[in-house]
Design an enzyme around this catalytic site. Sequence first.
Site, PDB file in Angstrom:
ATOM      1  N   ASP A   1       0.949  -1.059  -0.022  1.00 58.97           N
ATOM      2  CA  ASP A   1       0.036   0.033   0.157  1.00 58.97           C
ATOM      3  C   ASP A   1       1.072   1.158   0.090  1.00 58.97           C
ATOM      4  O   ASP A   1       1.999   1.266  -0.523  1.00 58.97           O
ATOM      5  CB  ASP A   1      -1.078  -0.148   1.303  1.00 58.97           C
ATOM      6  CG  ASP A   1      -2.351   0.739   0.941  1.00 58.97           C
ATOM      7  OD1 ASP A   1      -2.158   1.837   0.471  1.00 58.97           O
ATOM      8  OD2 ASP A   1      -3.415   0.215   1.194  1.00 58.97           O
TER       9      ASP A   1
ATOM     10  N   HIS B   1       1.199   1.992  -3.443  1.00 63.41           N
ATOM     11  CA  HIS B   1       0.348   3.136  -4.045  1.00 63.41           C
ATOM     12  C   HIS B   1       0.960   4.225  -4.071  1.00 63.41           C
ATOM     13  O   HIS B   1       0.727   5.113  -5.200  1.00 63.41           O
ATOM     14  CB  HIS B   1      -0.928   2.775  -3.359  1.00 63.41           C
ATOM     15  CG  HIS B   1      -1.671   1.440  -3.316  1.00 63.41           C
ATOM     16  ND1 HIS B   1      -2.534   1.135  -2.616  1.00 63.41           N
ATOM     17  CD2 HIS B   1      -1.299   0.118  -4.038  1.00 63.41           C
ATOM     18  CE1 HIS B   1      -3.116  -0.327  -3.135  1.00 63.41           C
ATOM     19  NE2 HIS B   1      -2.195  -0.492  -3.787  1.00 63.41           N
TER      20      HIS B   1
END
Length: 525
Positions: free
Chosen positions: A294, A328
């Site tokens: 993430d 991300h």
Amino acid sequence: MQFNIVEIFNRSVTAELVSDRIFKQDAEFDVYINGEKKLRTDRNVFSVMGLLPDTKYVIKVEAGDGSFSEKEFVTGHESVLLDVREFGAKGDGETPDTAAIQAAISCCPKDGTVYLPAGDYYSTALFLKSNMTLWLDEGARILGDTDRTHYPILPGMTRTTDEKDEYNLATWEGNPLTSFASLITAIDAENLDIIGPGTIDGNAQNSDWWKDAKKKRIAWRPNDMYLVRCRKVRVQNVTIQNSPCWTVHPYYSDDLAFLNLYIHNPSDSPNTDGLDPESCSSVRILGTVISVGDDCIAIKSGKYYMSLKHHKVTEDVVIRNCKFERGHGSVTVGSEIAGGVKNVRVSQCIFDGTDRGLRIKTRRGRGERSVLDDILFENIDMSGVHMPFTVNMFYFCDPDGHTDYVQNQEPAPVTEMTPAIGTIAGRNINCEGVSACMLCAVGLPESPIGKLQFENIKASFLPEAERVPERPVMMDNFDEMTGRSIYAKNVKELVLKNVEIHGCADTAPELLGVEKQELSEVEYC
């Protein structure tokens, strides 16, 4: 080679070169301690381990051409060294070692060190305390128990006995919700050091933590490391990996240093952010490499309830000489930022292969205290970052993220639930391998982004055949992009100076609702 001593521990030291090079030098250099060569590296931030406490040393840094500089320092005081093996820990990777290690921690006096020699210490949550050092030596690994029922549970919020206040222990995505205790947990601790070069391994890949990740099972998922209301905590030269959820999570804590860490989770592991300071101040992250599933770093300050009842701004965050791979976002602000974020400095870092570089995300409902301001990125090299700069005030997180209240792009009334963004700036940044959009910023029509200022930016796009359409900002009713240079909507002031863009599909910025614009030396090639 000039350098500064960053932090001195009882058995180690961390230093940083005085250099404008990003993350590392062009050539390796040598580090000597009292005339003995201890390290050869090219990293701007480096740690020398294996020293003795209460001892004077001379550290010398010598370049390949023979130039050098040196400094004296004295290691910190240590009252006693407690070996967990002497408390019954086996370190065989199978025998539960929680009780033995916790016994050593409980018995550790002020300025003492709890020592883990090489071995795999199978454990559930360990609770650290003030005025101690946890030392994981070379080859030492704390390995997370795979059975969630073996982990203690931390209540999210408990009323005080006089019913006038609340006592908060746990959190989940910005709310005070009951969660499992983390593998390394510290609550109300101060003067705490955690040093390597060993490993903290959540072992989540061998458990069920990553299955049905958004479903609460008994309690919410833990972190690898969780620091609650702590002060003066330093974590040095440790590998932290395979976390059940956010990997390192400082929470309502101050004066923190994270030095030469390696944080790693598989690219497909859910919500495994690397390092998430939430409602914290005076945070330094230096020389750290993060590769996760993430956001690499996500700066937060909770959701509306915590801002209303326990308000604390996240401020004075320094991120320098780090490398962020995959993930991300490289450095994200949001989206749980109801308390506000200010004075963030990110410099001399490499962003390599992350989806986004600078990533700002907020939404209606974060509240009037959610003010993001004075955030600066400078001297950054981005490679293979599809969307280098994104600012999104319609982020569709939370159960109500797709409702009309959050996603309607018509002006809404400005209320106590309306967030704001002040100044976001970037300068001296090189972006290679851009795909979707270089800069994509979408403010609220009723609360436009205050100021976006980008100077000395060079960006080159992937060839058209290699670009994949993507949505730069995660909001409803927003089309995918490919090869776009600059898209800005609902911005009070946009300043672009000396911006050079190669290989994009368009030839000019698309600006919608930008009140003031200063475009100087913006060149499309």
